[in-house]
Motif scaffolding. Structure first.
Motif, PDB file in Angstrom:
ATOM      1  N   VAL A 261       0.916   4.811   1.129  1.00 21.21           N
ATOM      2  CA  VAL A 261       0.162   5.642   2.076  1.00 21.21           C
ATOM      3  C   VAL A 261       0.374   7.117   1.724  1.00 21.21           C
ATOM      4  O   VAL A 261       1.491   7.629   1.802  1.00 21.21           O
ATOM      5  N   GLN A 262      -0.706   7.777   1.346  1.00 18.48           N
ATOM      6  CA  GLN A 262      -0.638   9.188   0.959  1.00 18.48           C
ATOM      7  C   GLN A 262      -1.021  10.128   2.107  1.00 18.48           C
ATOM      8  O   GLN A 262      -0.505  11.234   2.193  1.00 18.48           O
ATOM      9  N   GLN A 263      -1.918   9.667   2.971  1.00 21.86           N
ATOM     10  CA  GLN A 263      -2.425  10.479   4.070  1.00 21.86           C
ATOM     11  C   GLN A 263      -2.183   9.761   5.398  1.00 21.86           C
ATOM     12  O   GLN A 263      -2.166   8.522   5.454  1.00 21.86           O
ATOM     13  N   LYS A 264      -2.035  10.521   6.456  1.00 20.69           N
ATOM     14  CA  LYS A 264      -1.741   9.959   7.770  1.00 20.69           C
ATOM     15  C   LYS A 264      -2.799   8.952   8.210  1.00 20.69           C
ATOM     16  O   LYS A 264      -2.472   7.909   8.794  1.00 20.69           O
ATOM     17  N   ASP A 265      -4.073   9.233   7.916  1.00 18.74           N
ATOM     18  CA  ASP A 265      -5.134   8.337   8.378  1.00 18.74           C
ATOM     19  C   ASP A 265      -5.200   7.031   7.580  1.00 18.74           C
ATOM     20  O   ASP A 265      -5.977   6.130   7.900  1.00 18.74           O
ATOM     21  N   GLU A 266      -4.378   6.916   6.539  1.00 24.03           N
ATOM     22  CA  GLU A 266      -4.331   5.682   5.760  1.00 24.03           C
ATOM     23  C   GLU A 266      -3.299   4.688   6.314  1.00 24.03           C
ATOM     24  O   GLU A 266      -3.255   3.538   5.880  1.00 24.03           O
TER      25      GLU A 266
ATOM     26  N   PRO B 179      -4.807   1.402   8.444  1.00 30.03           N
ATOM     27  CA  PRO B 179      -5.378   0.397   7.541  1.00 30.03           C
ATOM     28  C   PRO B 179      -4.318  -0.288   6.669  1.00 30.03           C
ATOM     29  O   PRO B 179      -4.434  -1.486   6.379  1.00 30.03           O
ATOM     30  N   ALA B 180      -3.279   0.454   6.275  1.00 30.00           N
ATOM     31  CA  ALA B 180      -2.210  -0.138   5.470  1.00 30.00           C
ATOM     32  C   ALA B 180      -1.437  -1.185   6.259  1.00 30.00           C
ATOM     33  O   ALA B 180      -1.070  -2.241   5.727  1.00 30.00           O
TER      34      ALA B 180
ATOM     35  N   VAL C 117       0.851  -1.191   0.000  1.00 27.92           N
ATOM     36  CA  VAL C 117       0.000   0.000   0.000  1.00 27.92           C
ATOM     37  C   VAL C 117       0.889   1.244   0.000  1.00 27.92           C
ATOM     38  O   VAL C 117       1.833   1.338   0.788  1.00 27.92           O
TER      39      VAL C 117
ATOM     40  N   GLU D 186      -3.569  -4.283   6.413  1.00 27.17           N
ATOM     41  CA  GLU D 186      -3.566  -4.964   5.117  1.00 27.17           C
ATOM     42  C   GLU D 186      -2.288  -5.785   4.938  1.00 27.17           C
ATOM     43  O   GLU D 186      -2.333  -6.946   4.519  1.00 27.17           O
TER      44      GLU D 186
END
Length: 231
Positions: A78-83, A86-87, A76, A90
């Protein structure tokens, strides 16, 4: 190997190291082979602690990779901190460890090596803008430019990197080394594929054709090097 049956490709150690991104990245770093800055984490660690450490070590975007998967599964960007959380979940779905890696914003290349010979460099250009599972296996989505439209100097540098990785991992048969360049054109090794794809859309057959070797001849050459005792 244990039964004494000849087999193609690298031995047990090379295949194990190549399949685990934690081990292979640590090997690249230890040997002074250019690879993207990274850190590794285990599923037994606290997720909040992992996320906090990644945020401290890396700027966004950052790449999260399951340590024991291929074909971009469990990977994954990750572009944003909140992602980030979840990454992590995963990646941990597929392996008990993962690698966080600095995002290299450049072009993607790959170099196959066989019998101590580096094949022509391939540049991978995806029509979707990313080389994920879909782009790798859906016909026509990704273009393989071979030989890659790069300078002779960069070509040699990538081929030398591929050979260094091949030797470091004690490979035999055919392996494929994936490389990214940054905006300045510096190459960084991503990983080594000790059992590279051999489908109609795969990269090694494309590189072989570019050097005048048919798919049939490539398969025969691979079969003829089958052996045991490759540890």
């Amino acid at each position: 190997e244990m039964m004494g049956l000849p087999y193609t490709g690298p031995g047990v150690m090379a295949s194990a190291v190549g399949m685990n991104k934690v081990m292979s990245k640590a090997a690249f770093q230890g040997a002074g082979i250019a690879t993207a800055p990274f850190a590794y984490y285990f599923a037994t660690q606290d997720r909040e602690a992992i996320a906090a450490d990644i945020e401290q070590r890396f700027d966004l975007p950052v790449v999260i990779k399951s340590s024991g998967q291929g074909s971009s599964i469990g990977t994954v960007i990750v572009q944003q901190k909140d992602e980030l959380r979840p990454a992590l979940e995963e990646a941990f779905k597929y392996s008990a460890s993962l690698v966080a890696e600095a995002f290299i914003d450049g072009d993607e290349f790959t170099v196959a090596v066989m019998d101590d010979v580096a094949f022509p460099v391939i540049q991978i250009v995806s029509s979707t803008g990313k080389y994920d599972f879909y782009s790798k296996y859906a016909p026509g989505v990704a273009k393989h430019l071979c030989p890659a439209p790069i300078s002779p100097e960069l070509t040699k540098k990538m081929q030398d990197l591929a050979l260094n990785v091949f030797h470091l991992c004690h490979c035999s048969g055919v392996s494929r080394v994936d490389i990214m360049t940054d905006k300045e054109g510096h190459p960084f090794v991503l990983e080594i594929n000790t059992v590279p794809g051999m489908t109609a859309t795969s990269l090694v057959p494309d590189a072989a054709r570019a050097m005048g070797m048919s798919f049939e001849d490539l398969c025969e050459k691979i079969l003829l090097e089958a052996s045991v005792g490759k540890f």
